[in-house]
Design a protein around this motif. Sequence first.
Motif, PDB file in Angstrom:
ATOM      1  N   THR A  22       0.844  -1.075  -0.008  1.00 20.81           N
ATOM      2  CA  THR A  22       0.000   0.068  -0.114  1.00 20.81           C
ATOM      3  C   THR A  22       0.766   1.384   0.048  1.00 20.81           C
ATOM      4  O   THR A  22       1.770   1.582   0.746  1.00 20.81           O
ATOM      5  N   THR A  24      -0.082   4.421   0.092  1.00 17.40           N
ATOM      6  CA  THR A  24      -0.668   5.665   0.888  1.00 17.40           C
ATOM      7  C   THR A  24      -1.174   5.280   2.324  1.00 17.40           C
ATOM      8  O   THR A  24      -1.448   3.988   2.386  1.00 17.40           O
ATOM      9  N   ASP A  26      -4.159   6.316   5.479  1.00 17.84           N
ATOM     10  CA  ASP A  26      -5.148   7.195   6.176  1.00 17.84           C
ATOM     11  C   ASP A  26      -4.563   7.446   7.468  1.00 17.84           C
ATOM     12  O   ASP A  26      -4.524   7.036   8.364  1.00 17.84           O
ATOM     13  N   GLU A 108      -8.308   5.550  -8.072  1.00 19.50           N
ATOM     14  CA  GLU A 108      -8.844   5.126  -6.926  1.00 19.50           C
ATOM     15  C   GLU A 108      -7.782   4.974  -5.729  1.00 19.50           C
ATOM     16  O   GLU A 108      -7.577   5.816  -4.783  1.00 19.50           O
ATOM     17  N   ARG A 109      -6.923   4.076  -5.846  1.00 18.06           N
ATOM     18  CA  ARG A 109      -5.878   3.829  -4.879  1.00 18.06           C
ATOM     19  C   ARG A 109      -4.418   3.251  -5.571  1.00 18.06           C
ATOM     20  O   ARG A 109      -4.484   2.900  -6.536  1.00 18.06           O
ATOM     21  N   GLU A 162      -1.813   1.729  -9.953  1.00 12.29           N
ATOM     22  CA  GLU A 162      -3.292   2.633  -9.506  1.00 12.29           C
ATOM     23  C   GLU A 162      -4.383   1.809  -9.737  1.00 12.29           C
ATOM     24  O   GLU A 162      -4.541   1.591 -11.132  1.00 12.29           O
TER      25      GLU A 162
END
Length: 278
Positions: A22, A24, A26, A108-109, A162
């Motif tokens: 991952t 990024t 939160d 999105e991510r 991505e």
Amino acid sequence: MHTMWKGSISFGLVNIPIKLHTATEDKDIKLRTLHKKCHAPIKYEKVCTVCEEEVKPEEIVRAYEYTKGKFVVLDEEDLEKLRKENEEKAVEIIDFVKIEEIDPIYFERSYYMSPNEGGGKAYSLLRKALEESQKVGIAKIVIRSKEQLAVIRVYENTLVMETIHFPDEVRKAADVPNVPSEDKVTKKELDTAILLIDQLTSEFEPEKYTDEYRTALLELIESKRQGKDTVTAATKEVATNVTDLMAALQASIDRTKPNKAAAAPPRKKAATKVKKEA
């Protein structure tokens, strides 16, 4: 860095064993909900809407509601088999495109890609080919039981995947209400707006942007903690088996005390009688 997916990705006859990480995180501040009266955390229970009783995890099944109140129940074994069949497939790059052709609304991510054992050379080959061609790869991958469309590109000498939305997941802009169909602005207003944009135009430096709300919230929490403006959750006293056993034993002792007192005189009398006979 934690590995959240292992597999392989291929383009043409080149196969690259990879790991996904991952990219990024939160950093939202998680706030708990407490009972105002005693400051104990609130517990959320799963309760059946008909039986009105708490449902245990092993009593829960998953289903698809195909019409109001009617469901198709899906077995966990079938879902697990389907997930494995798709996740174990090699991820194939199906197209190469220019990234400028993809609108940011689709993204999105982000996940970093690292080569798994034996994949270093093929990893470097794909990275160099993408840099030289100034293209990105389009692939499909199953992550956490969901098929994703993905873009593979280079970021700071690292391959990045991505995940992007499928076209039917992006709502139509034409459905947004109250959007003016025509630009009703004067030339003077437009020139002033463009001048303002020019004055505020600069190089993008992400480091200069910070989450001011999160910083202020952390400062507020710390100031309250330092000022001892804190609460302690009330605890519920739970009777243990040991406590219950001790109470039962004590009650038994208390019950037998009168019997012992009543029995004592006869024994004393008997002892005196024997002494006289001697």
